[in-house]
Design an enzyme around this catalytic site. Structure first.
Site, PDB file in Angstrom:
ATOM      1  N   HIS A  82      76.846 -75.573  46.049  1.00 38.80           N
ATOM      2  CA  HIS A  82      78.152 -75.837  45.437  1.00 38.80           C
ATOM      3  C   HIS A  82      78.898 -76.819  46.322  1.00 38.80           C
ATOM      4  O   HIS A  82      78.803 -76.765  47.548  1.00 38.80           O
ATOM      5  CB  HIS A  82      78.946 -74.530  45.316  1.00 38.80           C
ATOM      6  CG  HIS A  82      80.432 -74.731  45.235  1.00 38.80           C
ATOM      7  ND1 HIS A  82      81.247 -74.632  46.348  1.00 38.80           N
ATOM      8  CD2 HIS A  82      81.237 -75.037  44.194  1.00 38.80           C
ATOM      9  CE1 HIS A  82      82.503 -74.848  45.983  1.00 38.80           C
ATOM     10  NE2 HIS A  82      82.528 -75.112  44.705  1.00 38.80           N
ATOM     11  N   SER A 125      83.756 -81.253  41.145  1.00 37.70           N
ATOM     12  CA  SER A 125      83.181 -79.957  41.484  1.00 37.70           C
ATOM     13  C   SER A 125      81.779 -79.874  40.908  1.00 37.70           C
ATOM     14  O   SER A 125      81.543 -80.310  39.772  1.00 37.70           O
ATOM     15  CB  SER A 125      84.040 -78.824  40.908  1.00 37.70           C
ATOM     16  OG  SER A 125      83.496 -77.557  41.218  1.00 37.70           O
TER      17      SER A 125
END
Length: 307
Positions: free
Chosen positions: A108, A94
């Protein structure tokens, strides 16, 4: 259906983290990622990497985690009560990137794999992930490129996947209390095991592999653009929306905290500087207003006309 191979997923994720770090370091040109390996008391651990104070990236965090335990947390079983108390393994990469220049969008990305063994029944597994873009001063050229690359990631696995996962992304990265999207979206998927392990794993890899081609050209185009202090302050104001989403709605944050993950790694997605202004509104017809009027409304960027 082929049997899941968690170690193959782990090997890919570690390599993906390395490749993205190398690409971002090359684009920044001034700072390197610092690595912090950690162990989780309940089982597993991870490898966090953070770049701070760069010429291009004010903060970029890329976290690999591989955790396991005797029972899934509430955030993972709310819609799957049959998994309550089931042993599990969860791994993923992530990242969140907060550029210094307000002309460069924040981004992101995450890709992840879940595996659980219910007390009564066959093992259950799935992939999830996606990437999304959060501009402060939107550019149509960038939005089109971002979504075309997302479509390229999905296309080999079915023409229906990009529009489906684009809609999921638009719905998920939305702040109900603000009644606005977080950005221009991208693709987002969860509970994905279509076609068996090998095919589903290949799709997850395609999403991970397309992140750098989606983001790096945008950074290269915008990182040397001039900007004013007023534009910098608007960037900090809009970062507040990012914080609100991550702390209130983000399922990955909730899973990490509820599963007793490492707090420093979970919250590394937060920007180093942010501001909130009371009841602020952009001037009509300004570049700031354009963000709300065009970019913070779902668009068909694949077919968007610039004429």
């Amino acid at each position: 259906m082929s049997n899941p191979q968690p170690e193959e997923v782990r090997t890919y994720l570690l390599d993906l983290q390395n490749r993205i770090c190398q690409a971002l370091e090359a684009e920044d040109g001034s700072q390197k990622f610092l690595e912090d390996s950690w162990l989780r008391k309940e089982g597993g651990g991870g490898r966090s990497r953070v770049l701070e104070g760069g010429a291009v990236f004010e903060k970029a965090g890329i976290n690999f985690s591989d955790v396991h335990g005797s029972g899934l947390p509430p955030s993972a079983t709310a819609s799957r009560p049959q998994l309550a108390g089931a042993p599990f393994r969860a791994m993923g990469v992530s990242l969140v990137v907060h550029p210094r220049n307000p002309k460069v969008p924040t981004t992101h990305m995450n890709v992840r794999f879940f595996y659980a063994e219910p007390k009564n029944g066959e093992p259950i597994w799935w992939f999830g992930g996606g990437f999304d873009l959060t501009p402060f001063y939107g550019q149509v050229e960038d939005a089109i490129h971002w979504h075309k690359t997302a479509n390229q990631a999905c296309a080999p696995f079915g023409k229906d996947l990009y529009p489906k996962f684009k809609d999921v992304c638009d719905d998920y990265f939305f702040l109900p209390h603000r009644d606005e999207p977080r950005g221009i979206g991208g693709i987002f998927f969860d509970d994905y095991n279509t076609g068996g392990f090998e095919k589903a794993f290949a799709f997850m890899q395609s999403v991970g592999d397309h992140f750098v081609p989606a983001y790096q050209p945008i950074v290269a185009r915008r990182k040397d653009d001039d900007y004013t202090d007023e534009q910098r302050q608007f960037q900090l104001y809009r970062r507040g929306r990012y914080v609100e989403f991550n702390l209130v709605y983000d399922r990955g944050t909730l899973f990490g905290l509820q599963s007793k993950g490492r707090t420093e790694s979970i919250l590394m997605s937060l920007p180093p500087l942010v501001r909130w202004d009371y009841d602020w509104h952009p001037e009509p017809n300004s570049e700031e207003a354009k963000l709300y009027d065009l970019f913070l409304k779902p668009q068909d960027w694949l077919n968007y006309s610039t004429t």
